[in-house]
Design a protein around this motif. Structure first.
Motif, PDB file in Angstrom:
ATOM      1  N   PHE A 150       0.814  -1.208   0.000  1.00  0.00           N
ATOM      2  CA  PHE A 150       0.000   0.000   0.000  1.00  0.00           C
ATOM      3  C   PHE A 150       0.856   1.270   0.000  1.00  0.00           C
ATOM      4  O   PHE A 150       0.494   2.263  -0.649  1.00  0.00           O
ATOM      5  CB  PHE A 150      -0.932   0.007   1.215  1.00  0.00           C
ATOM      6  N   THR A 151       1.987   1.244   0.685  1.00  0.00           N
ATOM      7  CA  THR A 151       2.858   2.419   0.727  1.00  0.00           C
ATOM      8  C   THR A 151       3.291   2.831  -0.677  1.00  0.00           C
ATOM      9  O   THR A 151       3.305   4.020  -1.025  1.00  0.00           O
ATOM     10  CB  THR A 151       4.096   2.139   1.596  1.00  0.00           C
ATOM     11  N   HIS A 152       3.628   1.846  -1.503  1.00  0.00           N
ATOM     12  CA  HIS A 152       4.034   2.140  -2.873  1.00  0.00           C
ATOM     13  C   HIS A 152       2.855   2.654  -3.706  1.00  0.00           C
ATOM     14  O   HIS A 152       3.020   3.564  -4.532  1.00  0.00           O
ATOM     15  CB  HIS A 152       4.641   0.899  -3.520  1.00  0.00           C
ATOM     16  N   ALA A 153       1.671   2.083  -3.488  1.00  0.00           N
ATOM     17  CA  ALA A 153       0.486   2.571  -4.193  1.00  0.00           C
ATOM     18  C   ALA A 153       0.196   4.020  -3.817  1.00  0.00           C
ATOM     19  O   ALA A 153      -0.175   4.840  -4.671  1.00  0.00           O
ATOM     20  CB  ALA A 153      -0.715   1.688  -3.890  1.00  0.00           C
ATOM     21  N   ALA A 154       0.373   4.372  -2.536  1.00  0.00           N
ATOM     22  CA  ALA A 154       0.158   5.750  -2.096  1.00  0.00           C
ATOM     23  C   ALA A 154       1.187   6.681  -2.709  1.00  0.00           C
ATOM     24  O   ALA A 154       0.871   7.833  -3.058  1.00  0.00           O
ATOM     25  CB  ALA A 154       0.208   5.813  -0.569  1.00  0.00           C
ATOM     26  N   GLN A 155       2.425   6.211  -2.880  1.00  0.00           N
ATOM     27  CA  GLN A 155       3.452   7.027  -3.538  1.00  0.00           C
ATOM     28  C   GLN A 155       3.091   7.265  -5.003  1.00  0.00           C
ATOM     29  O   GLN A 155       3.250   8.382  -5.523  1.00  0.00           O
ATOM     30  CB  GLN A 155       4.808   6.337  -3.432  1.00  0.00           C
ATOM     31  N   ALA A 156       2.603   6.219  -5.673  1.00  0.00           N
ATOM     32  CA  ALA A 156       2.168   6.382  -7.064  1.00  0.00           C
ATOM     33  C   ALA A 156       0.991   7.348  -7.151  1.00  0.00           C
ATOM     34  O   ALA A 156       0.899   8.163  -8.081  1.00  0.00           O
ATOM     35  CB  ALA A 156       1.795   5.022  -7.656  1.00  0.00           C
ATOM     36  N   ALA A 157       0.096   7.288  -6.171  1.00  0.00           N
ATOM     37  CA  ALA A 157      -1.050   8.197  -6.152  1.00  0.00           C
ATOM     38  C   ALA A 157      -0.595   9.638  -5.969  1.00  0.00           C
ATOM     39  O   ALA A 157      -1.166  10.557  -6.576  1.00  0.00           O
ATOM     40  CB  ALA A 157      -2.016   7.797  -5.044  1.00  0.00           C
ATOM     41  N   SER A 256     -13.734  -0.050   1.340  1.00  0.00           N
ATOM     42  CA  SER A 256     -13.078   0.842   0.377  1.00  0.00           C
ATOM     43  C   SER A 256     -13.462   2.266   0.747  1.00  0.00           C
ATOM     44  O   SER A 256     -14.607   2.681   0.543  1.00  0.00           O
ATOM     45  CB  SER A 256     -13.533   0.505  -1.051  1.00  0.00           C
ATOM     46  N   THR A 257     -12.501   3.009   1.287  1.00  0.00           N
ATOM     47  CA  THR A 257     -12.819   4.230   2.025  1.00  0.00           C
ATOM     48  C   THR A 257     -12.222   5.483   1.399  1.00  0.00           C
ATOM     49  O   THR A 257     -10.997   5.576   1.225  1.00  0.00           O
ATOM     50  CB  THR A 257     -12.297   4.105   3.472  1.00  0.00           C
ATOM     51  N   PRO A 258     -13.052   6.477   1.072  1.00  0.00           N
ATOM     52  CA  PRO A 258     -12.525   7.761   0.616  1.00  0.00           C
ATOM     53  C   PRO A 258     -11.635   8.408   1.674  1.00  0.00           C
ATOM     54  O   PRO A 258     -11.961   8.384   2.877  1.00  0.00           O
ATOM     55  CB  PRO A 258     -13.782   8.590   0.366  1.00  0.00           C
ATOM     56  N   VAL A 259     -10.528   8.952   1.215  1.00  0.00           N
ATOM     57  CA  VAL A 259      -9.609   9.668   2.096  1.00  0.00           C
ATOM     58  C   VAL A 259      -9.215  10.965   1.408  1.00  0.00           C
ATOM     59  O   VAL A 259      -9.394  11.127   0.195  1.00  0.00           O
ATOM     60  CB  VAL A 259      -8.343   8.843   2.415  1.00  0.00           C
ATOM     61  N   PRO A 265      -0.897   9.301   2.623  1.00  0.00           N
ATOM     62  CA  PRO A 265       0.407   8.685   2.928  1.00  0.00           C
ATOM     63  C   PRO A 265       0.459   7.998   4.287  1.00  0.00           C
ATOM     64  O   PRO A 265       1.336   7.142   4.498  1.00  0.00           O
ATOM     65  CB  PRO A 265       1.381   9.876   2.876  1.00  0.00           C
ATOM     66  N   ASP A 266      -0.425   8.359   5.189  1.00  0.00           N
ATOM     67  CA  ASP A 266      -0.303   7.900   6.577  1.00  0.00           C
ATOM     68  C   ASP A 266      -1.365   6.907   7.018  1.00  0.00           C
ATOM     69  O   ASP A 266      -1.298   6.395   8.134  1.00  0.00           O
ATOM     70  CB  ASP A 266      -0.331   9.108   7.520  1.00  0.00           C
ATOM     71  N   VAL A 267      -2.367   6.641   6.166  1.00  0.00           N
ATOM     72  CA  VAL A 267      -3.445   5.760   6.617  1.00  0.00           C
ATOM     73  C   VAL A 267      -3.016   4.300   6.555  1.00  0.00           C
ATOM     74  O   VAL A 267      -2.108   3.921   5.815  1.00  0.00           O
ATOM     75  CB  VAL A 267      -4.735   5.956   5.788  1.00  0.00           C
ATOM     76  N   GLU A 268      -3.685   3.482   7.361  1.00  0.00           N
ATOM     77  CA  GLU A 268      -3.540   2.027   7.324  1.00  0.00           C
ATOM     78  C   GLU A 268      -4.867   1.468   6.806  1.00  0.00           C
ATOM     79  O   GLU A 268      -5.894   1.600   7.480  1.00  0.00           O
ATOM     80  CB  GLU A 268      -3.231   1.477   8.714  1.00  0.00           C
TER      81      GLU A 268
END
Length: 342
Positions: A150-157, A256-259, A265-268
């Motif tokens: 997920f960390t990498h997906a958040a970086q791509a986002a 599946s949650t909107p943020v 970058p910080d959510v789990e």
């Protein structure tokens, strides 16, 4: 002492309709102990959010009548019997040319009725009933491959956000409910599925050019490496993604949650589940509340697609169950392509 015990039945008023809830104590998520009544109440509690995602959209239902560890099936056609007269449908056309009348939620009662039918996951099409062949939602699915998370997906986002800022279009991120990230764009419903998929490929390729060590558009798994795959085929006709506020069929009952972009970058992702999302929504509101405010013209992405085609980057493979499309390259795994240069 003979006889049988009648199953519990509750009638609930939802959006002006009476919805029956049967077998409320049936366990749907065994590892968490969540019951059918818990699922039913969950969907009522996130009503504004999930209706923003589902209203007027033909929706495939992922049903688990006996719970998530039991039999599962996707319902693309509403049954012809036993359906309340107020349930609305929309006719969609599959790639094969066949058609189906799918559930098309007009209000929260439709969501509640689907939950009563054992629906755990809602998979809406990226169209509205008024224009079922013209997507109004461009979905970017950032799917971590083995060796990434997920960390990498958040970086791509985050890289995608910078790209969207340059284009002047807002993106609306959400967790997938698993390891991935989804980013939605609300677009004008003027283009076909083929055109919107082509625009998505152009956006994905630009993202890949900017972060080639992080992002890939390779359809074939053997070429993806430890990168985040932009699954452009989620914009092919009859491909759907679990919507915002949909439960996911896993042991933790994640959502599946909107943020917000700032949170991402910080959510789990595992922190968002059946129990935690309703109070979060009640306290903080829906991060996707403004998603319908400014539909975007995707012409810049289609210009990028034309540029890429002129440079020799044309179409990419469709899903294996999709009919062969004009201009599509061979659907042959590269390592098995005898005509591929060595």
């Amino acid at each position: 002492m003979g006889g049988t015990t009648k199953a519990a039945v509750t009638e609930v008023e939802v959006a002006g309709h009476t919805v029956r809830l049967t077998s409320p104590d049936r366990v749907i998520f065994p590892q968490r102990g969540f019951t059918k009544a818990d699922v039913f109440r969950y969907y009522l509690s996130v009503g504004d959010g999930i209706l923003r995602a589902l209203r007027d959209r033909p929706t495939t239902l992922q049903r688990f009548p006996e719970g998530v560890e039991g039999e599962m099936f996707f319902q693309k056609r509403i049954p012809t019997r036993g359906v309340p007269p107020w349930v609305e449908t929309a006719e969609i056309t599959f790639p094969s040319g066949r058609t189906a009348a799918e559930l098309c939620p007009a209000d929260l009662a439709h969501v509640a009725w689907a939950a009563q039918m054992g629906t755990v996951v809602f998979h809406p099409w990226p169209v509205r009933s008024a224009a079922v062949d013209h997507p109004d939602e461009l979905r970017v699915d950032l799917d971590p491959q083995p060796g990434t998370d997920f960390t990498h997906a958040a970086q791509a986002a985050a890289e995608l956000r910078a790209l969207l800022d340059e284009l002047g279009v807002p993106g609306w991120p959400k967790t997938s409910g698993g390891r991935g990230v989804h980013v939605y764009l609300r677009i004008q419903p003027r283009w076909t599925f083929v055109e919107v998929r082509r625009a998505t490929i152009a956006l994905a390729r630009e993202l890949e050019r900017r972060r080639p060590e992080l992002v890939t558009t390779s359809w074939w798994k053997e070429e993806r490496g430890s990168r985040v795959f932009v699954d452009y085929n989620q914009m092919a006709r009859d491909r759907t993604i679990a919507c915002a506020y949909s439960l996911r069929a896993n042991a933790r009952a994640t959502v599946s949650t909107p943020v917000t972009w700032e949170e991402l970058p910080d959510v789990e992702p595992d922190d968002f589940d059946l129990a935690t999302v309703p109070p979060r929504l009640a306290e903080h509101g829906d991060p996707h509340a403004g998603i319908d405010d400014a539909p975007w013209d995707i012409s810049p992405l289609l210009d990028w697609a034309d540029r890429d085609a002129a440079a020799g980057q044309g179409d990419l493979p469709y899903p294996p169950d999709h009919p062969k499309m004009p201009g599509e390259p061979k659907r042959v795994q590269p390592s098995r392509d005898r005509d591929r240069p060595r």
